[in-house]
Design a protein around this motif. Sequence first.
Motif, PDB file in Angstrom:
ATOM      1  N   GLY A 203       0.783  -1.239   0.000  1.00  0.00           N
ATOM      2  CA  GLY A 203       0.000   0.000   0.000  1.00  0.00           C
ATOM      3  C   GLY A 203       0.806   1.274   0.000  1.00  0.00           C
ATOM      4  N   MET A 204       2.148   1.187   0.005  1.00  0.00           N
ATOM      5  CA  MET A 204       2.952   2.393   0.107  1.00  0.00           C
ATOM      6  C   MET A 204       2.892   3.254  -1.147  1.00  0.00           C
ATOM      7  N   ASP A 205       2.738   2.646  -2.315  1.00  0.00           N
ATOM      8  CA  ASP A 205       2.619   3.439  -3.536  1.00  0.00           C
ATOM      9  C   ASP A 205       1.372   4.313  -3.472  1.00  0.00           C
ATOM     10  N   VAL A 206       0.278   3.731  -3.022  1.00  0.00           N
ATOM     11  CA  VAL A 206      -0.961   4.501  -2.862  1.00  0.00           C
ATOM     12  C   VAL A 206      -0.775   5.569  -1.786  1.00  0.00           C
ATOM     13  N   ALA A 207      -0.100   5.214  -0.701  1.00  0.00           N
ATOM     14  CA  ALA A 207       0.112   6.156   0.396  1.00  0.00           C
ATOM     15  C   ALA A 207       0.921   7.366  -0.055  1.00  0.00           C
ATOM     16  N   ARG A 208       1.919   7.150  -0.921  1.00  0.00           N
ATOM     17  CA  ARG A 208       2.703   8.281  -1.420  1.00  0.00           C
ATOM     18  C   ARG A 208       1.836   9.220  -2.258  1.00  0.00           C
ATOM     19  N   LYS A 209       0.975   8.661  -3.087  1.00  0.00           N
ATOM     20  CA  LYS A 209       0.088   9.496  -3.897  1.00  0.00           C
ATOM     21  C   LYS A 209      -0.882  10.276  -3.013  1.00  0.00           C
ATOM     22  N   LEU A 210      -1.396   9.608  -1.980  1.00  0.00           N
ATOM     23  CA  LEU A 210      -2.309  10.290  -1.054  1.00  0.00           C
ATOM     24  C   LEU A 210      -1.598  11.403  -0.290  1.00  0.00           C
ATOM     25  N   THR A 211      -0.346  11.164   0.068  1.00  0.00           N
ATOM     26  CA  THR A 211       0.423  12.194   0.774  1.00  0.00           C
ATOM     27  C   THR A 211       0.552  13.448  -0.072  1.00  0.00           C
ATOM     28  N   ILE A 212       0.870  13.266  -1.354  1.00  0.00           N
ATOM     29  CA  ILE A 212       1.017  14.412  -2.251  1.00  0.00           C
ATOM     30  C   ILE A 212      -0.302  15.165  -2.392  1.00  0.00           C
ATOM     31  N   LEU A 213      -1.384  14.437  -2.639  1.00  0.00           N
ATOM     32  CA  LEU A 213      -2.686  15.087  -2.804  1.00  0.00           C
ATOM     33  C   LEU A 213      -3.137  15.777  -1.525  1.00  0.00           C
ATOM     34  N   ALA A 214      -2.895  15.146  -0.385  1.00  0.00           N
ATOM     35  CA  ALA A 214      -3.289  15.757   0.888  1.00  0.00           C
ATOM     36  C   ALA A 214      -2.528  17.054   1.121  1.00  0.00           C
ATOM     37  N   ARG A 215      -1.256  17.055   0.802  1.00  0.00           N
ATOM     38  CA  ARG A 215      -0.462  18.279   0.972  1.00  0.00           C
ATOM     39  C   ARG A 215      -0.947  19.374   0.036  1.00  0.00           C
ATOM     40  N   LEU A 216      -1.266  19.004  -1.209  1.00  0.00           N
ATOM     41  CA  LEU A 216      -1.804  19.987  -2.148  1.00  0.00           C
ATOM     42  C   LEU A 216      -3.142  20.540  -1.678  1.00  0.00           C
ATOM     43  N   ALA A 217      -3.877  19.708  -0.937  1.00  0.00           N
ATOM     44  CA  ALA A 217      -5.179  20.138  -0.415  1.00  0.00           C
ATOM     45  C   ALA A 217      -5.039  20.964   0.867  1.00  0.00           C
ATOM     46  N   GLY A 218      -3.801  21.127   1.346  1.00  0.00           N
ATOM     47  CA  GLY A 218      -3.576  21.984   2.507  1.00  0.00           C
ATOM     48  C   GLY A 218      -3.260  21.293   3.808  1.00  0.00           C
ATOM     49  N   LEU A 219      -3.135  19.956   3.801  1.00  0.00           N
ATOM     50  CA  LEU A 219      -2.831  19.226   5.024  1.00  0.00           C
ATOM     51  C   LEU A 219      -1.326  19.013   5.144  1.00  0.00           C
ATOM     52  N   ASP A 220      -0.790  19.252   6.325  1.00  0.00           N
ATOM     53  CA  ASP A 220       0.640  19.058   6.566  1.00  0.00           C
ATOM     54  C   ASP A 220       0.902  17.607   6.979  1.00  0.00           C
ATOM     55  N   VAL A 221       0.789  16.711   6.025  1.00  0.00           N
ATOM     56  CA  VAL A 221       1.048  15.292   6.280  1.00  0.00           C
ATOM     57  C   VAL A 221       2.553  15.097   6.400  1.00  0.00           C
ATOM     58  N   ALA A 222       2.995  14.537   7.520  1.00  0.00           N
ATOM     59  CA  ALA A 222       4.425  14.429   7.795  1.00  0.00           C
ATOM     60  C   ALA A 222       5.123  13.482   6.841  1.00  0.00           C
ATOM     61  N   ARG A 223       4.578  12.288   6.664  1.00  0.00           N
ATOM     62  CA  ARG A 223       5.176  11.259   5.819  1.00  0.00           C
ATOM     63  C   ARG A 223       4.085  10.281   5.361  1.00  0.00           C
ATOM     64  N   PRO A 224       4.362   9.445   4.374  1.00  0.00           N
ATOM     65  CA  PRO A 224       3.353   8.478   3.926  1.00  0.00           C
ATOM     66  C   PRO A 224       2.990   7.443   4.979  1.00  0.00           C
ATOM     67  N   ASP A 225       3.872   7.208   5.944  1.00  0.00           N
ATOM     68  CA  ASP A 225       3.567   6.216   6.978  1.00  0.00           C
ATOM     69  C   ASP A 225       3.001   6.843   8.241  1.00  0.00           C
ATOM     70  N   SER A 226       2.531   8.100   8.125  1.00  0.00           N
ATOM     71  CA  SER A 226       1.994   8.792   9.304  1.00  0.00           C
ATOM     72  C   SER A 226       0.479   8.662   9.420  1.00  0.00           C
TER      73      SER A 226
END
Length: 351
Positions: A203-226
């Motif tokens: 699931g890490m590939d999906v998690a990396r994509k979600l991290t990028i989108l979440a950050r673009l949406a304004g969320l300060d996601v620390a890392r994909p495993d957070s």
Amino acid sequence: MSNAIYLGVVGVGGVGTAFLSQLARLPNAPKLVLLARSSQTLLAPTPAYSPAIPAADWATASAAPSLTKTGAMPAEEIATYLASAPGRAILVDNTSDLNLAKAYPTFLKKGISVVTPNKKGFSDDLSLWKDIFASAAEGKALDLVATGDQVTRIEGVFSGTLSFLFNTFAPASGSSNAQWSAVVAQAKELGYTEPDPRDDLNGMDVARKLTILARLAGLDVARPDSFPIESLIPNELAGLPSSADGIAQFMARLPEFDAQMAGIKEAAEKQGKVVRYVGSIDVPAKKVKVGLEYFDKDSAIAGLKGSDNIISFYTQRYGANPLIVQGAGAGGEVTAHGVTADLAKAIERLK
């Protein structure tokens, strides 16, 4: 400074090779002056940065005496070479190398624009994300990321590999007798999975994509495993080595766990639904998660075919009817097409 645009390309694997083929057919393509592989770098000679490397014949061009050949070049040296070109420069990174991604700020500060499918730079530590965007502003380079409207929720299937697995294993059109391990083996044989399928199933590939989108949406996601990520790797097989022997052991033992996945599929069917592997972002609640969920059989996510991806964007502007983006989600040609499209946008904005 001339209006010419100079291009450096790093990575000539599956995506990189497809990209070079597409670059050769691109109208008014920039001058390819650097082509870097893991062990060799091909350069247009300075100070004229001419002749350029022919994208269509890059493999045979490495023997041309008019071009400079050297070993692997550190990112800093590549940046210096491109920054010295008598025009604007673009780096295309077709690798999945985190070390190269960490050097993006170096390129951007020198005014070198970056085009890449490499998710690691934008999904690693939040500090790197901020450094990349700050450097792009400082160097007046292009990072090709823009936002608009106000996103409230994002949901979808973000992995072409996992889309294929579940569309085959649990199709919405009817029941399937396919065993989970057999479907994974089929996807591996078709080239849809990474050489080690666990790199998709964790699931890490999906998690990396979600991290990028979440950050673009304004969320300060620390890392994909957070945030929560549901792995599809049986615990008993997670510790196998990533060597060829370890991969072989994983594939040989995966049938032992078919009953677990069959149980998940049957539980969904009892509710008249299908199971899919999805990612979701709830912006107001600041929640991101990746894992299995059940969907009605007539839903857009359930109705995906093959290795297609689908992403639903819920925003203030779109309200309860999301903007839906759907299309092919796996394969070198498809990924390379996205890179080529972004390159064309960068060229248009630089001229």
